[in-house]
Scaffold this motif. Structure first.
Motif, PDB file in Angstrom:
ATOM      1  N   ASP B  11      73.248  20.230 -24.400  1.00  0.00           N
ATOM      2  CA  ASP B  11      72.702  21.473 -25.330  1.00  0.00           C
ATOM      3  C   ASP B  11      73.326  22.811 -24.876  1.00  0.00           C
ATOM      4  O   ASP B  11      73.385  23.289 -23.766  1.00  0.00           O
ATOM      5  CB  ASP B  11      71.168  21.594 -24.949  1.00  0.00           C
ATOM      6  CG  ASP B  11      70.673  22.631 -25.737  1.00  0.00           C
ATOM      7  OD1 ASP B  11      69.290  22.301 -26.186  1.00  0.00           O
ATOM      8  OD2 ASP B  11      71.020  23.713 -25.827  1.00  0.00           O
ATOM      9  N   ALA B  13      73.196  25.834 -25.430  1.00  0.00           N
ATOM     10  CA  ALA B  13      72.474  27.124 -25.130  1.00  0.00           C
ATOM     11  C   ALA B  13      72.067  26.876 -23.625  1.00  0.00           C
ATOM     12  O   ALA B  13      71.987  27.848 -22.923  1.00  0.00           O
ATOM     13  CB  ALA B  13      71.181  27.370 -25.874  1.00  0.00           C
ATOM     14  N   LEU B  14      71.458  25.754 -23.263  1.00  0.00           N
ATOM     15  CA  LEU B  14      70.919  25.478 -21.935  1.00  0.00           C
ATOM     16  C   LEU B  14      72.223  25.488 -21.059  1.00  0.00           C
ATOM     17  O   LEU B  14      71.936  26.085 -19.855  1.00  0.00           O
ATOM     18  CB  LEU B  14      70.194  24.232 -21.897  1.00  0.00           C
ATOM     19  CG  LEU B  14      68.905  23.835 -22.250  1.00  0.00           C
ATOM     20  CD1 LEU B  14      68.536  22.573 -22.554  1.00  0.00           C
ATOM     21  CD2 LEU B  14      68.009  24.655 -21.330  1.00  0.00           C
ATOM     22  N   ASN B  16      74.848  27.367 -21.306  1.00  0.00           N
ATOM     23  CA  ASN B  16      75.201  28.512 -21.281  1.00  0.00           C
ATOM     24  C   ASN B  16      74.231  29.120 -20.113  1.00  0.00           C
ATOM     25  O   ASN B  16      74.652  29.944 -19.314  1.00  0.00           O
ATOM     26  CB  ASN B  16      75.109  29.274 -22.619  1.00  0.00           C
ATOM     27  CG  ASN B  16      75.786  30.581 -22.719  1.00  0.00           C
ATOM     28  OD1 ASN B  16      76.472  30.909 -21.676  1.00  0.00           O
ATOM     29  ND2 ASN B  16      75.561  31.434 -23.635  1.00  0.00           N
ATOM     30  N   LEU B  17      72.981  28.941 -20.334  1.00  0.00           N
ATOM     31  CA  LEU B  17      72.151  29.496 -19.547  1.00  0.00           C
ATOM     32  C   LEU B  17      72.282  29.308 -17.887  1.00  0.00           C
ATOM     33  O   LEU B  17      72.488  30.023 -16.979  1.00  0.00           O
ATOM     34  CB  LEU B  17      70.661  28.925 -19.792  1.00  0.00           C
ATOM     35  CG  LEU B  17      69.478  29.122 -18.725  1.00  0.00           C
ATOM     36  CD1 LEU B  17      69.322  30.606 -18.884  1.00  0.00           C
ATOM     37  CD2 LEU B  17      68.244  28.482 -19.142  1.00  0.00           C
ATOM     38  N   TYR B  18      72.636  27.815 -17.782  1.00  0.00           N
ATOM     39  CA  TYR B  18      72.775  27.405 -16.260  1.00  0.00           C
ATOM     40  C   TYR B  18      74.163  28.079 -15.843  1.00  0.00           C
ATOM     41  O   TYR B  18      74.227  28.236 -14.481  1.00  0.00           O
ATOM     42  CB  TYR B  18      72.750  25.875 -16.114  1.00  0.00           C
ATOM     43  CG  TYR B  18      71.042  25.451 -16.477  1.00  0.00           C
ATOM     44  CD1 TYR B  18      70.180  26.274 -15.718  1.00  0.00           C
ATOM     45  CD2 TYR B  18      70.990  24.557 -17.402  1.00  0.00           C
ATOM     46  CE1 TYR B  18      68.932  25.927 -15.949  1.00  0.00           C
ATOM     47  CE2 TYR B  18      69.513  24.168 -17.474  1.00  0.00           C
ATOM     48  CZ  TYR B  18      68.509  24.822 -16.955  1.00  0.00           C
ATOM     49  OH  TYR B  18      67.360  24.504 -17.171  1.00  0.00           O
ATOM     50  N   MET B  20      75.650  30.804 -16.412  1.00  0.00           N
ATOM     51  CA  MET B  20      75.537  32.152 -16.356  1.00  0.00           C
ATOM     52  C   MET B  20      74.598  32.481 -15.108  1.00  0.00           C
ATOM     53  O   MET B  20      75.417  33.294 -14.161  1.00  0.00           O
ATOM     54  CB  MET B  20      74.650  32.794 -17.506  1.00  0.00           C
ATOM     55  CG  MET B  20      75.158  33.557 -18.506  1.00  0.00           C
ATOM     56  SD  MET B  20      74.031  34.332 -19.596  1.00  0.00           S
ATOM     57  CE  MET B  20      74.415  34.259 -21.058  1.00  0.00           C
ATOM     58  N   GLU B  21      73.745  31.668 -14.801  1.00  0.00           N
ATOM     59  CA  GLU B  21      73.059  31.857 -13.691  1.00  0.00           C
ATOM     60  C   GLU B  21      73.796  31.388 -12.299  1.00  0.00           C
ATOM     61  O   GLU B  21      73.840  32.038 -11.393  1.00  0.00           O
ATOM     62  CB  GLU B  21      71.671  30.970 -13.746  1.00  0.00           C
ATOM     63  CG  GLU B  21      70.917  30.703 -12.367  1.00  0.00           C
ATOM     64  CD  GLU B  21      70.379  32.017 -11.752  1.00  0.00           C
ATOM     65  OE1 GLU B  21      70.077  33.043 -12.515  1.00  0.00           O
ATOM     66  OE2 GLU B  21      70.393  32.032 -10.565  1.00  0.00           O
ATOM     67  N   SER B  24      76.846  33.573 -11.645  1.00  0.00           N
ATOM     68  CA  SER B  24      76.720  34.655 -11.037  1.00  0.00           C
ATOM     69  C   SER B  24      76.451  34.738  -9.507  1.00  0.00           C
ATOM     70  O   SER B  24      76.162  35.748  -8.936  1.00  0.00           O
ATOM     71  CB  SER B  24      75.291  35.534 -11.932  1.00  0.00           C
ATOM     72  OG  SER B  24      74.141  34.835 -11.452  1.00  0.00           O
ATOM     73  N   LYS B 105      63.798  20.723 -16.551  1.00  0.00           N
ATOM     74  CA  LYS B 105      64.386  22.320 -16.735  1.00  0.00           C
ATOM     75  C   LYS B 105      63.212  23.244 -17.024  1.00  0.00           C
ATOM     76  O   LYS B 105      63.278  24.099 -16.538  1.00  0.00           O
ATOM     77  CB  LYS B 105      65.138  22.051 -18.103  1.00  0.00           C
ATOM     78  CG  LYS B 105      66.359  21.269 -17.590  1.00  0.00           C
ATOM     79  CD  LYS B 105      67.088  21.073 -18.847  1.00  0.00           C
ATOM     80  CE  LYS B 105      68.228  19.995 -19.037  1.00  0.00           C
ATOM     81  NZ  LYS B 105      68.486  19.562 -20.200  1.00  0.00           N
ATOM     82  N   TYR B 106      62.067  22.671 -17.911  1.00  0.00           N
ATOM     83  CA  TYR B 106      61.257  23.743 -18.374  1.00  0.00           C
ATOM     84  C   TYR B 106      60.237  24.216 -17.168  1.00  0.00           C
ATOM     85  O   TYR B 106      59.539  24.993 -17.388  1.00  0.00           O
ATOM     86  CB  TYR B 106      60.383  22.995 -19.586  1.00  0.00           C
ATOM     87  CG  TYR B 106      59.211  22.038 -18.992  1.00  0.00           C
ATOM     88  CD1 TYR B 106      58.011  22.375 -18.998  1.00  0.00           C
ATOM     89  CD2 TYR B 106      59.888  20.844 -18.712  1.00  0.00           C
ATOM     90  CE1 TYR B 106      57.150  21.264 -18.774  1.00  0.00           C
ATOM     91  CE2 TYR B 106      58.744  19.584 -18.216  1.00  0.00           C
ATOM     92  CZ  TYR B 106      57.519  20.073 -18.387  1.00  0.00           C
ATOM     93  OH  TYR B 106      56.304  19.445 -18.219  1.00  0.00           O
ATOM     94  N   THR B 109      62.492  28.316 -13.259  1.00  0.00           N
ATOM     95  CA  THR B 109      63.240  29.422 -13.633  1.00  0.00           C
ATOM     96  C   THR B 109      64.953  29.105 -13.350  1.00  0.00           C
ATOM     97  O   THR B 109      64.904  28.440 -12.352  1.00  0.00           O
ATOM     98  CB  THR B 109      62.927  30.813 -13.219  1.00  0.00           C
ATOM     99  OG1 THR B 109      63.132  30.724 -11.714  1.00  0.00           O
ATOM    100  CG2 THR B 109      61.604  30.966 -13.430  1.00  0.00           C
ATOM    101  N   PRO B 110      65.828  29.700 -14.116  1.00  0.00           N
ATOM    102  CA  PRO B 110      67.274  29.479 -13.574  1.00  0.00           C
ATOM    103  C   PRO B 110      67.473  29.865 -12.042  1.00  0.00           C
ATOM    104  O   PRO B 110      67.970  29.235 -11.375  1.00  0.00           O
ATOM    105  CB  PRO B 110      67.981  30.474 -14.276  1.00  0.00           C
ATOM    106  CG  PRO B 110      67.126  30.717 -15.717  1.00  0.00           C
ATOM    107  CD  PRO B 110      65.683  30.548 -15.164  1.00  0.00           C
ATOM    108  N   SER B 111      66.918  30.871 -11.436  1.00  0.00           N
ATOM    109  CA  SER B 111      67.038  31.483 -10.201  1.00  0.00           C
ATOM    110  C   SER B 111      66.293  30.404  -9.185  1.00  0.00           C
ATOM    111  O   SER B 111      66.952  29.953  -8.059  1.00  0.00           O
ATOM    112  CB  SER B 111      66.594  32.675  -9.821  1.00  0.00           C
ATOM    113  OG  SER B 111      65.253  32.925 -10.232  1.00  0.00           O
TER     114      SER B 111
END
Lengths: 324, 133
Positions: B11, B13-14, B16-18, B20-21, B24, B105-106, B109-111
């Protein structure tokens, strides 16, 4: 049917078919045990029922890719001579359907969780550490949140449309109930909200309408949907709920508002895809848009009809009928 | 501590989310979206940890994990299951195959996820060490 000497006295054609035994062959208990051999000790259940004289039932016995429910009951084979009856119920189809349904639900939950996880995660990142992202990155994140939310909405829409095709989703339980009283109660519930928004809320109920058979819980849901919609989309004026008996065997219910109305070309879509005509930005009036589709399902499950008319000189009238 | 992380997630979008996190927080993230490419990606990249989804096109996460364990050269790779598909059977299979954890996952939170990965890899996120008797 089995006697006390464990002799199989009768096996009906359905039983023979299930076990794959020729309709003309003389069969014995061994054939029955043979059919369940490697899967289930049917003779143990039979012995137990002989001893206890109490029926026993075992479900989901898997035999060669099929599922059986086995019920063993104590009977009399002739006067005073004890025996047992063995009932076989082929549950294969029910089992398959249940597994399909469970599999579908598991997939659906998984599919819904993905965009939700993205929305939640992205929002959390932005809220907790906004300084970590420059404007370009922040826009990217917001765009992704919107895309995932749209994806989620689309999935809910599709699932709901599928559900609508399945009438059992709107299974109703009718009992003699008083529609006028129900409506009065609902109007009272919404009075506060209408007042807050500066709207009037009134009802004109036909006194000749006596209790008739409908599902009061589901009809409450219908009235909730219609009243909250009417209040949501009306800026000034008010809402009137009317009941009227028509042609002796129908009751007509109207929820009329003085909102901005529904454009003619949008009317057919209203109950169809629950495409929201108005985007409600009011956080106190959140909208899923699911209401009208469900409302239509409930009304139709009662054998009624629902449609939208213009409320002259201004507004919308949602009308539905129910058979008396 | 910065790590090299292999993210196997179909996925976008997922992913991309992880990405990014984790980026960073100073990590390097290599992303693979196709199940059938996963084992080779573990071999080629020798990551510090593999974040492995379960429902993947081509080959599912548990098959990938099994294959990693069966491959002499990469059998000790650290793997964390990161999925939205959880049933008890999958969780116990993954843990028996030596997955460090099975994260839904749900639920986080990413952090929280990146903190968890760090602590699973032995990075202390606490500055105070408690000493007890």
């Amino acid at each position: 049917m089995i006697d006390k000497d464990f002799k199989l006295l009768i096996a009906n054609p359905a039983c023979r078919k299930m076990l794959g035994i020729s309709p003309i062959k003389t069969i014995s208990l061994f054939d029955l045990m043979d059919a369940f051999k490697d899967y289930f000790p049917i003779e143990e259940v039979i012995s137990k029922v002989f001893k206890t004289h109490e029926a026993d039932k075992v479900s989901e016995v898997k035999v060669d890719g099929k599922f059986f429910q086995i019920t063993v009951i104590p009977i009399e084979v002739s006067d005073g001579v004890p025996g047992v009856g063995v009932l076989l119920h082929d549950q294969t189809e029910e089992q398959n359907l249940r597994h399909q349904h469970e599999g579908f639900m598991a997939m659906l939950v998984h599919e819904l969780r993905s965009p939700l996880t993205v929305i939640k995660g992205m929002a959390d990142m932005l809220l907790k550490n906004p300084e970590r992202f420059n404007e370009v990155k922040r826009n990217e994140i917001l765009t992704q949140i919107e895309a995932s939310a749209n994806q989620l909405l689309e999935m809910v829409n599709t699932t709901l449309e599928d559900a609508r095709e399945d009438d059992s989703k709107f299974e109703i339980h009718k009992k003699p109930s008083d529609l006028n009283t129900l409506i009065k109660g609902e109007v009272k519930n919404y009075e506060g909200l209408a007042k807050e928004r500066g709207l009037s809320l009134a009802s004109k109920l036909d006194p000749s309408l006596t209790p008739f058979n409908f599902d009061p819980a589901k009809m409450t849901q219908v009235m909730n949907n219609l009243l909250s919609n009417a209040i949501k989309f009306t800026q000034e004026g008010g809402i009137t709920v009317t009941t009227k008996i028509e042609s002796g065997n129908l009751v007509r219910v109207e929820v009329a508002d003085t909102g901005e109305g529904v454009p003619a070309d949008k009317k057919p879509q209203l109950f169809h895809k629950f495409a929201q005509l108005h985007k409600s930005n009011d956080p106190e009036m959140p909208s899923t848009g699911l209401g009208l589709v469900i409302t239509k399902g409930i009304v139709e499950a009662h054998g009624g009809k629902i449609w939208v008319e213009d409320n002259k000189p201004r507004g919308t009238r949602v009308v539905f009928t129910l058979p008396l | 501590m910065a790590r090299k992380i292999l993210l196997i997630e179909d996925d976008m979008a997922l992913a991309n989310l992880y990405k990014m996190e984790l980026e960073s927080k100073g990590n390097t993230v290599i992303h693979v979206a196709e199940g059938s490419l996963a084992v080779e990606a573990v071999r080629q990249n020798t990551p510090d940890v593999v974040l492995l989804d379960v429902m993947l096109p081509g080959k599912n996460g548990l098959e990938i994990l099994q294959e990693v364990r069966d491959s002499e050269d990469i059998k000790n790779a650290k793997v964390v299951m990161l999925t939205n598909f959880g049933n008890e059977e999958n969780v116990s299979t993954a843990l028996e195959l030596g997955a460090l954890d099975y994260i839904m996952k749900y639920k986080i939170t990413p952090s929280e996820m990146s903190d968890k990965i760090a602590s699973l890899l032995g990075d202390s996120t606490e500055s105070v060490v408690k000493v007890t008797d």
